[in-house]
Design a protein around this motif. Structure first.
Motif, short mmCIF file in Angstrom:
data_model
loop_
_atom_site.label_atom_id
_atom_site.label_comp_id
_atom_site.label_asym_id
_atom_site.label_seq_id
_atom_site.Cartn_x
_atom_site.Cartn_y
_atom_site.Cartn_z
N VAL A 1 0.91 -1.08 -0.09
CA VAL A 1 0.05 0.04 0.03
C VAL A 1 0.85 1.17 0.23
CG1 VAL A 1 -1.59 1.21 1.33
CG2 VAL A 1 -1.65 -1.24 0.99
N GLY A 2 0.64 2.14 -1.12
CA GLY A 2 1.63 3.40 -1.10
C GLY A 2 1.36 3.82 -2.53
N PRO A 3 1.73 5.31 -2.53
CA PRO A 3 1.54 5.89 -3.77
C PRO A 3 2.37 5.19 -5.03
CG PRO A 3 3.09 7.27 -2.40
CD PRO A 3 2.46 6.06 -1.62
N PRO A 4 2.48 5.64 -6.38
CA PRO A 4 2.94 4.99 -7.28
C PRO A 4 4.44 4.98 -7.17
CG PRO A 4 1.29 6.62 -7.99
CD PRO A 4 1.54 6.90 -6.62
N GLU A 5 5.27 5.91 -6.79
CA GLU A 5 6.72 5.97 -6.37
C GLU A 5 7.07 4.68 -5.43
OE1 GLU A 5 5.44 9.20 -8.46
OE2 GLU A 5 4.94 8.84 -6.34
N ALA A 6 6.31 4.77 -4.37
CA ALA A 6 6.50 3.65 -3.36
C ALA A 6 6.21 2.48 -3.95
CB ALA A 6 5.40 3.98 -2.24
N GLN A 7 5.11 2.11 -4.80
CA GLN A 7 4.74 0.97 -5.45
C GLN A 7 5.92 0.56 -6.39
OE1 GLN A 7 2.36 -1.24 -4.81
NE2 GLN A 7 0.86 -0.28 -3.68
N PHE A 8 6.46 1.33 -6.87
CA PHE A 8 7.87 1.11 -7.99
C PHE A 8 9.00 0.50 -7.02
CE2 PHE A 8 11.30 2.06 -10.53
CZ PHE A 8 11.09 1.87 -11.95
N LYS A 9 9.18 1.29 -6.09
CA LYS A 9 10.45 0.87 -5.40
C LYS A 9 10.19 -0.41 -4.59
CE LYS A 9 12.45 4.47 -3.26
NZ LYS A 9 12.58 6.00 -2.59
N ALA A 10 9.12 -0.58 -4.17
CA ALA A 10 8.93 -1.80 -3.29
C ALA A 10 8.78 -3.23 -4.09
CB ALA A 10 7.61 -1.67 -2.50
N GLN A 11 8.14 -2.72 -5.23
CA GLN A 11 8.24 -3.96 -6.30
C GLN A 11 9.07 -4.37 -6.81
OE1 GLN A 11 4.27 -4.02 -8.84
NE2 GLN A 11 3.62 -2.49 -7.30
N CYS A 12 9.99 -3.26 -7.22
CA CYS A 12 11.37 -3.57 -7.95
C CYS A 12 12.20 -4.11 -6.96
CB CYS A 12 11.95 -2.25 -7.85
SG CYS A 12 13.60 -2.20 -8.98
N ARG A 13 12.24 -4.00 -5.62
CA ARG A 13 13.23 -4.53 -4.68
C ARG A 13 12.76 -6.22 -4.59
NH1 ARG A 13 17.73 -6.20 -3.92
NH2 ARG A 13 18.24 -6.77 -1.77
N ILE A 14 11.18 -6.30 -4.55
CA ILE A 14 10.79 -7.73 -4.38
C ILE A 14 11.20 -8.43 -5.56
CG2 ILE A 14 8.93 -9.13 -4.02
CD1 ILE A 14 7.76 -6.81 -2.48
N PHE A 15 11.03 -7.96 -6.76
CA PHE A 15 11.47 -8.70 -8.00
C PHE A 15 13.00 -9.10 -7.76
CE2 PHE A 15 7.51 -7.59 -9.63
CZ PHE A 15 7.28 -8.39 -10.91
N GLY A 16 13.92 -7.95 -7.29
CA GLY A 16 15.32 -8.20 -7.37
C GLY A 16 15.44 -9.09 -6.20
N LYS A 17 14.85 -9.23 -5.08
CA LYS A 17 15.49 -10.23 -4.02
C LYS A 17 14.83 -11.51 -4.30
CE LYS A 17 16.31 -10.85 0.36
NZ LYS A 17 17.87 -10.56 0.86
N LEU A 18 13.88 -11.83 -5.21
CA LEU A 18 13.69 -13.18 -5.79
C LEU A 18 14.72 -13.57 -6.57
CD1 LEU A 18 9.96 -12.92 -6.43
CD2 LEU A 18 11.06 -13.78 -4.23
N LYS A 19 15.35 -12.79 -7.35
CA LYS A 19 16.40 -12.91 -8.19
C LYS A 19 17.87 -13.56 -7.54
CE LYS A 19 18.11 -13.50 -12.79
NZ LYS A 19 17.48 -14.67 -13.60
N GLU A 20 18.03 -12.60 -6.46
CA GLU A 20 19.32 -12.50 -5.68
C GLU A 20 19.31 -14.00 -4.78
OE1 GLU A 20 19.47 -9.39 -3.28
OE2 GLU A 20 19.54 -7.95 -4.73
N GLU A 21 17.94 -14.31 -4.55
CA GLU A 21 18.10 -15.51 -3.54
C GLU A 21 17.88 -16.81 -4.41
OE1 GLU A 21 18.59 -15.51 -0.43
OE2 GLU A 21 18.72 -13.47 -0.14
N ASN A 22 17.98 -16.87 -5.88
CA ASN A 22 17.72 -18.04 -6.82
C ASN A 22 16.53 -18.59 -6.97
OD1 ASN A 22 20.72 -17.62 -7.66
ND2 ASN A 22 21.11 -18.41 -5.57
#
Length: 544
Positions: free
Chosen positions: A421-442
């Protein structure tokens, strides 16, 4: 303060339109409207009328599809505002502050009126205005249309008419200083830091509470490039004197904090830029390793060793290169500002100008909060939460969003829902980090792209607009974004009369699809508003 600036003006707007609006709202004006592309000016007979116009019209009245912004028109020398407050009680905490912007100017003029002579602990405050020395003086009025004077630099959103010198650099200078010297920099009752800020025309923030117990503390200096350099040199001299007085024998290098985004260009191809700075200034420069970076602290430490004068020259060259890189990035960002509509790229922290890990403050008020349900592999929940919940807390703070993992009951056992839950910029940053974390953790293979499913809810009456006639809109949406977008048929609306839109794809595809859908919903909301009287839209909720 009776002249008004009217911003966010449609290209279709005319003087007659403004005459109609002011007449409808019973707001007199004492001169004609000067209408330019994107903005307009008008004189009011008195301050009370000007305040009424701002209160009644700004953010409330729409003209040709655009909400008007109405504010006081401020003389050039008052667009950068600083107040000097003297005779403060000695035990009060002191902080120097400079704020820019036309709205703030009016507030500061009111502050002078109200504060000057006010008593505080038996001390009469003395408040005075510090004008912008870099602004051109108000000369004789040039012949303008219908008697209006020629205006100064353009405002935000107005066409470029030539730039005036910047009062402050967009990139502050950030230093690391040994904790034992912080007291000397502040001085007795803040006297030393007051003198430095006054002499160098800077705003200096000493972050004493950061990193409790750390051997070094960050200092942020806001000023012109010259002001930052002068403040840096003065702080080094203060530390050197304190070292002599306390018989501190270790070398005190200059340490500058720089966002990692700019470090590659500072170093240059094969290290040429850095070597040239070392040779030209007679210093030795080292840069902290990449391994020291974290998502929440993206700054690297530039350590400069040499004499105070040599270090000061090196700081000038280093920050010159950093500012050039920043301006280049900002120009590129402006060219691509419509890449993802509805997203304030400057607020994402991709082009940093402030504190570590956080982007600059958003300059367009507070956008509406959105809720996105992002589905991740159930096995990845632990990685997203982190030890004792530390990762999800840091991520929430970093993104400026509320992030929660939904319970597993009643869901696909292979997937878990993350509620963001958050404004567009917060959504972008949160989702970006979750996508990245899933890649980092294989959780996805080395050559496999991370693709997730996201759900957003839309009003049931707007679902048809997302689909379009014969599915035209949703098909165009999929072709444009490369995401799969599905509005399941025969959904039963929830208690809020909303239905789900499913979006699947890689990160940028998901983001672009989310923004496009929100754009459609915004259009629907505008069309759902009650029809106004001819020529004028009814008041809308004032933006906070």
């Amino acid at each position: 303060m009776n002249k008004l600036y009217i911003g966010n003006v449609s290209a279709e707007a005319s003087e007659e339109d403004f005459e109609t609006i002011f007449e409808t709202w019973n707001i007199p004006h004492s001169g004609p409207f000067l209408v330019k592309t994107g903005y307009a000016f008008v004189d009011c007979p008195d301050e009370k009328t000007a305040m009424k116009a701002i209160d009644v019209l700004s953010g409330k009245v729409e003209l040709h599809g655009k909400l008007l912004d109405v504010e006081h028109s401020v003389p050039k020398r008052q667009r950068s505002c600083k107040l000097q407050i003297r005779n403060i009680p000695p035990d009060m905490r002191w902080e120097v502050s400079a704020i820019k912007g036309p709205n703030v100017s009016f507030v500061f003029l009111r502050a002078i009126e109200k504060l000057n002579g006010s008593m505080m602990e038996n001390c009469a405050l003395k408040v005075s205005y510090i004008p912008d020395e870099t602004a051109a003086p108000e000369g004789p009025p040039a012949a303008g249309r219908r008697g209006f004077n020629a205006r100064g630099p353009p405002r935000s959103g107005s066409p470029s008419l030539g730039a005036r010198p910047k009062v402050q650099s967009d990139i502050p200078l950030r230093m690391l200083v040994p904790t034992q010297f912080v007291g000397a920099i502040i001085g007795k009752e803040g006297a030393t830091i007051r003198n430095v800020t006054k002499q160098t025309h800077s705003k200096i923030d000493i972050h004493r509470k950061e990193n409790a117990g750390a051997a070094e503390k960050p200092i942020t200096i806001h000023s012109t490039a010259e002001g930052c350099s002068n403040a840096c040199r003065t702080l080094m001299e203060i530390m050197q004197k304190e070292a002599l007085d306390t018989k501190f024998t270790e070398e005190i290098p200059l340490k500058v904090l720089v966002h990692n985004t700019f470090v590659g260009r500072l170093i240059g191809k094969e290290g040429r830029n850095l070597k040239k700075i070392e040779q030209d200034t007679g210093t030795k420069i080292t840069i902290s390793p990449l391994q020291d970076l974290t998502l929440y602290n993206p700054e690297r430490t530039i350590t400069v060793k040499g004499s105070i004068e040599a270090c000061a020259r090196a700081e000038e060259e280093v920050m010159k290169k950093i500012r050039e890189s920043y301006e280049s990035d900002m120009a590129a960002m402006n060219l691509q500002s419509n890449l993802i509509p509805g997203l304030n790229l400057n607020a994402l922290g991709l082009f940093p100008s402030g504190t570590p890990g956080m982007g600059p403050s958003m300059s367009h008020g507070h956008p509406e909060s959105e809720t996105v349900h992002l589905f991740i592999p159930a096995l990845a929940v632990g990685a997203i939460i982190g030890k004792q919940g530390q990762h999800i807390k840091q991520l929430s703070h970093f993104a400026g969003a509320s992030i929660k993992i939904a319970p597993a009951e009643g869901m696909d056992p292979k997937q878990r829902m993350v509620i963001i839950v958050g404004p567009p910029e917060a959504q972008f940053k949160a989702q970006c980090r979750i996508f990245g974390k899933l890649k980092e953790e294989n959780f996805f293979g080395p050559k496999e792209e991370v693709k997730l499913e996201a759900h957003i809810k839309v009003p049931s009456f707007a679902a048809g607009r997302v689909i379009g006639k014969g599915g035209k809109t949703v098909n165009e949406l999929q072709n444009l974004t490369c995401a799969e977008v599905v509005v399941p048929r025969d959904q039963t609306p929830d208690e809020n009369d909303q239905v789900i839109v499913k979006i699947s794809g890689h990160f940028f595809a998901c983001q672009l699809a989310q923004r496009k859908i929100q754009e459609i919903l915004a259009q629907v909301r505008r069309q759902q508003q009650p029809k106004p009287a001819p020529g004028v839209q009814p008041p809308l909720p004032r933006r906070k």
